[in-house]
Scaffold this motif. Structure first.
Motif, mmCIF file in Angstrom:
data_model
loop_
_atom_site.group_PDB
_atom_site.id
_atom_site.type_symbol
_atom_site.label_atom_id
_atom_site.label_comp_id
_atom_site.label_asym_id
_atom_site.label_seq_id
_atom_site.Cartn_x
_atom_site.Cartn_y
_atom_site.Cartn_z
ATOM 1 N N ASN A 6 0.831 -1.213 0.000
ATOM 2 C CA ASN A 6 0.000 0.000 0.000
ATOM 3 C C ASN A 6 0.862 1.257 0.000
ATOM 4 O OD1 ASN A 6 -2.434 -1.296 -0.119
ATOM 5 N ND2 ASN A 6 -2.892 -1.077 2.060
ATOM 6 N N LEU A 50 -7.955 4.252 2.896
ATOM 7 C CA LEU A 50 -9.286 4.042 2.353
ATOM 8 C C LEU A 50 -9.669 2.586 2.552
ATOM 9 C CD1 LEU A 50 -11.740 5.085 0.817
ATOM 10 C CD2 LEU A 50 -10.503 4.604 -1.308
ATOM 11 N N ARG A 65 -12.189 0.304 1.758
ATOM 12 C CA ARG A 65 -13.325 0.182 0.844
ATOM 13 C C ARG A 65 -14.345 -0.818 1.353
ATOM 14 N NH1 ARG A 65 -10.351 -0.528 -4.953
ATOM 15 N NH2 ARG A 65 -9.333 1.488 -5.026
ATOM 16 N N LYS A 66 -15.564 -0.600 0.943
ATOM 17 C CA LYS A 66 -16.624 -1.542 1.266
ATOM 18 C C LYS A 66 -16.285 -2.873 0.599
ATOM 19 C CE LYS A 66 -21.600 -2.065 1.086
ATOM 20 N NZ LYS A 66 -22.865 -1.479 0.641
ATOM 21 N N ASN A 106 -16.209 -6.074 -1.551
ATOM 22 C CA ASN A 106 -16.873 -6.427 -2.797
ATOM 23 C C ASN A 106 -16.092 -7.581 -3.405
ATOM 24 O OD1 ASN A 106 -17.769 -6.705 -5.434
ATOM 25 N ND2 ASN A 106 -17.900 -4.507 -5.801
ATOM 26 N N ARG A 112 -14.675 -7.216 -7.010
ATOM 27 C CA ARG A 112 -13.656 -6.218 -7.321
ATOM 28 C C ARG A 112 -12.267 -6.851 -7.231
ATOM 29 N NH1 ARG A 112 -14.427 -2.529 -3.277
ATOM 30 N NH2 ARG A 112 -12.985 -3.677 -1.975
ATOM 31 N N GLY A 149 -8.093 -3.935 -3.442
ATOM 32 C CA GLY A 149 -8.817 -3.213 -2.408
ATOM 33 C C GLY A 149 -9.235 -4.063 -1.222
ATOM 34 N N HIS A 150 -8.649 -5.241 -1.089
ATOM 35 C CA HIS A 150 -9.018 -6.135 0.015
ATOM 36 C C HIS A 150 -7.957 -6.202 1.116
ATOM 37 C CE1 HIS A 150 -12.256 -7.577 -2.552
ATOM 38 N NE2 HIS A 150 -11.371 -7.685 -3.515
ATOM 39 N N HIS A 188 -8.716 -4.871 4.684
ATOM 40 C CA HIS A 188 -9.680 -5.743 5.375
ATOM 41 C C HIS A 188 -8.963 -6.958 5.958
ATOM 42 C CE1 HIS A 188 -13.399 -3.718 4.369
ATOM 43 N NE2 HIS A 188 -12.936 -3.534 3.145
#
Length: 179
Positions: free
Chosen positions: A74, A107, A109-110, A112, A115, A118-119, A122
């Motif tokens: 990141n 960020l 992200r929600k 998904n 997608r 972006g995990h 989490h």
């Protein structure tokens, strides 16, 4: 800047089982990769039994490698300029800190499942006992904490006996066993 594993701060010298083992590195763009960061983590964890500590369970070491990979990746992707990694291993926890020069907030992200990407954050939040973001001047520092299991008495005795039998511990690269 790299803090060699054999060097400890003067105020942390003393009984081996109470020392905080540290590793630190800073890099400019293209100066490090997630592979380098995982290698540094493995070196620190391999050094711990040589300092009289029980080895980390392999599942926790794998989790720590994932956290290091995600945080460093990141920083490399989203924060141009100088970044850094600090690893601290105490009797009770492994702290993984990555700092960068980006003022942008993390960020999260929600979720998904459709997608790509972006995990990572989490995963870091689900693996770690706590994740703390601290703003530092023009940038931020993300510190992820993995709590260590309490060592059993037999594991501590075994580590101490190996250390006592060996005397001065050899350099980790000189070990013949596969870790």
């Amino acid at each position: 800047m790299v803090i060699p594993l054999m060097k400890q701060a003067a105020d942390e010298q003393g009984r081996h089982e109470h020392e905080t083992l540290r590793y630190g590195a800073a890099w400019a763009e293209d100066g490090v990769s997630a592979v380098d960061a995982r290698r540094a983590l493995r070196a620190l964890l391999a050094h711990a039994p040589l300092r009289g500590r029980a080895p980390l369970p392999s599942s926790l070491a794998v989790d720590a490698e994932l956290v290091v990979s995600e945080l460093v990746t990141n920083a490399l992707r989203h924060a141009p300029g100088i970044c850094g990694l600090t690893l601290r291993l105490t009797d009770s926890e492994l702290l993984i800190s990555v700092w960068d020069g980006s003022p942008d907030a993390l960020l999260l992200r929600k979720p998904n499942r459709h997608r790509v990407g972006g995990h990572g954050l989490h995963l870091v939040h689900s693996i770690c006992d706590r994740v703390v973001v601290t703003h530092r001047g023009r940038g931020k520092e993300v510190t992820a904490c993995l709590r260590l299991p309490l060592p059993t008495t037999s594991a501590l005795v075994s580590v101490r006996q190996r250390h006592d039998l060996r005397g001065a511990a050899p350099h980790p690269a000189a070990r013949s066993d596969s870790a």
